[in-house]
Design an enzyme around this catalytic site. Structure first.
Site, PDB file in Angstrom:
ATOM      1  N   GLY A 103       8.724   6.536  27.388  1.00  0.00           N
ATOM      2  CA  GLY A 103       7.920   5.319  27.528  1.00  0.00           C
ATOM      3  C   GLY A 103       6.944   5.138  26.382  1.00  0.00           C
ATOM      4  CB  CYS A 104       4.270   6.879  24.939  1.00  0.00           C
ATOM      5  SG  CYS A 104       4.413   8.644  25.032  1.00  0.00           S
ATOM      6  CB  ILE A 105       9.607   7.211  22.136  1.00  0.00           C
ATOM      7  CG1 ILE A 105       9.556   8.643  22.619  1.00  0.00           C
ATOM      8  CG2 ILE A 105      10.354   7.148  20.813  1.00  0.00           C
ATOM      9  CD1 ILE A 105      10.902   9.255  22.882  1.00  0.00           C
TER      10      ILE A 105
END
Lengths: 105, 417
Positions: A103-105
């Site tokens: 999700g935070c890539i």
């Protein structure tokens, strides 16, 4: 890739400090990883999140985003930020020895 | 025996799946039913251009039914739930549609209520989204009245439809305010939960540089906790505050609501867990998923949906024949990024290969990760390709489902932190 020693074991971390091989991690390494992220003491609340991240990763192959973490763990996003002020999903993933959440890539 | 296929959703994925299946199977072999809650098919890439007056909502909406080939039934009704155990789709009126194969193509929707304050004071007055036709049209009116101040473009959380669209919005806003002669009176800020401008390293660096060139401030790792329209500020969970006069917000996305009412079908955000290569739902072997409705890590974009079409139809056929499925989908995405001043850049990538420089689809072709007028014209042309090539389920010349590597610079160094 930098190699570092945690709890007397050599582990491989990537450029951003995430574990390259999650299987190299064990719970004894967590307090030292936490200190590097500015968390002096791991409380029961921290451990709940760390173990949850680890289980999610082992079950699904990726750690959850903050919102999914809140939805599935029942801990609110606000509380998660109190525990990990610099970003719950990312910091907890680092301490739990799993890759950076998708999700935070 | 006639096989019954029910397709939930008459957007990009549902329409191209229905048309491809209809071409492959005769009406005596397969009955195809498409269900949707309205008959308005929106060309979603067009929404980006509405706020700048470059297109209008009525020019990007067509009838869903008219995009479907003959011999496909269309049911104009909302879905209440899917009952996996009895292979039936229940409509809101109570009617049941039994199926042998179900195709979930109900897309992603906006979950406005997940962000505190978003629809409160100032909603549709100084806080907008261009991800709906109504929002995009209201934003056009607001922008035309705007004569200076702070504009924030805020992505609440990933994943979102067309992850490059909010960046394109910044590029076009820069152009738009230049054209109006007031760019020096506008502060533009891009606010993202990611740690860079985009999800993939090389493209992120490139696009981040483009924001800088255009004097758009980049605020990263901002997890929006509150949109305060009354005071004109965004608050993050880690207590940062950003003031605005106009906020353009991309809300949290989730799957369709009926997914949440269908036990076993979806995840916490109502996306449908799906095998990333075969497109079979994890919930049941006779359910397949196409487009934004799935939980795949591929981009939520029309090009991805188009590339999935081939694998989806092949695997529906194989499932019906009792044959092993093909692991056909590689995560291929292909996006034109509008950069303003009549230029665009193109990115092309899949699950394993991030976007890099070079040319597409081969050594001679459109430039990759590089602004050009050619890419801008290709983007404009695409609307016609969408209605006349992609939805009917045709192969588009030179644009294959598998990601090409021939023209790419695969040695492009990745970003170092």
């Amino acid at each position: 890739m930098p190699t570092t020693t945690l709890a007397s074991t050599n582990v491989e971390l990537n450029d951003e400090g995430f574990f390259v091989h999650p299987e190299q991690w064990n719970e004894e390494m967590a307090p030292e990883l936490a200190r590097q992220e500015g968390i002096d003491e791991l409380t029961e609340g921290h451990w709940k999140v760390i173990r949850f991240m680890r289980d999610e990763f082992l079950a699904k192959g990726a750690g959850p985003s903050v919102r999914m973490l809140a939805k599935t763990s029942g801990i609110s996003i606000k509380e998660l930020y109190q525990l990990f002020p610099k970003g719950p999903a990312k910091i907890a993933a680092k301490i739990a020895g799993i890759p950076k959440p998708r999700g935070c890539i | 025996m006639t096989v019954r296929v029910v397709i939930i959703g008459g957007g990009t994925g549902g329409t191209l799946s229905a048309n491809r299946l209809r071409r492959r199977f005769g009406e005596d072999q397969m009955a195809i039913t498409v269900v949707d809650q309205d008959n308005r098919h929106v060309y979603q890439p067009g929404l980006l251009f509405v706020p700048f007056g470059l297109t209008h909502v009525e020019d990007i909406v067509r009838s869903r039914v008219r995009q479907l080939h003959k011999g496909i039934e269309f049911v104009d009704a909302a879905v209440d739930r899917v009952d996996i155990a009895s292979d039936q789709v229940f409509l809101e009126g109570g009617e049941a549609l039994p199926y042998d194969v179900l195709v979930v193509a109900s897309g992603a929707s906006l979950v406005l209520e997940e962000t505190e304050g978003l629809t409160g004071a100032g909603w549709m007055e100084k806080v907008f989204t261009f991800y709906t036709p109504e929002g995009a049209a209201a934003l056009e009116a607001a922008l035309s009245r705007f004569d200076g101040g702070r504009v924030v473009v805020n992505v609440v959380d990933m994943p979102i439809k067309c992850p490059v669209a909010p960046l394109e919005f910044c590029f076009l806003a820069d152009w738009y305010f230049h054209e109006r002669g007031i760019r020096d009176r506008v502060e533009l800020t891009y606010v993202t939960p990611l740690d860079g401008a985009f999800t993939k390293p090389v493209a992120s660096e490139h696009l981040g540089g483009m924001l800088k060139e255009r004097n758009v401030e980049l605020v990263t790792e901002f997890n929006t906790c509150l949109v305060d329209g009354e005071k004109g500020r965004l608050l993050s969970y880690d207590d940062r505050e950003l003031a605005f006069d106009l906020a353009v917000v991309v809300p949290l996305h989730g799957g369709a609501e009926y997914v949440g009412r269908s036990p076993g079908l979806g995840d916490e955000l109502n996306f449908v867990p799906t095998d990333e290569r075969t497109l079979q739902a994890k919930a049941a072997p006779n359910i397949f998923v196409i487009g934004d409705a799935s939980d795949l890590s591929a981009s939520k974009a029309g090009s991805v949906t188009h590339f999935e079409g081939e694998t989806l139809v092949e695997n529906v056929a194989r499932h019906l024949d009792g044959e092993p499925l093909v692991e056909g989908f590689d995560g291929h995405a292909n996006c034109f990024v509008e950069t303003g001043f009549h230029k665009a850049l193109l990115i092309d990538f899949n699950y394993d290969q991030e976007p890099v420089e070079g040319h597409y689809p081969g050594a001679v072709g459109l430039p990759l990760l590089k602004e050009s007028r050619l890419n801008h014209f290709a983007k404009l042309l695409f609307q016609s390709v969408y209605w006349h090539g992609l939805l009917p389920g045709r192969e588009i010349p030179a644009v294959g489902a598998a990601m090409p590597t021939a023209g790419k610079r695969l040695d492009t160094p990745t970003r170092k932190e």
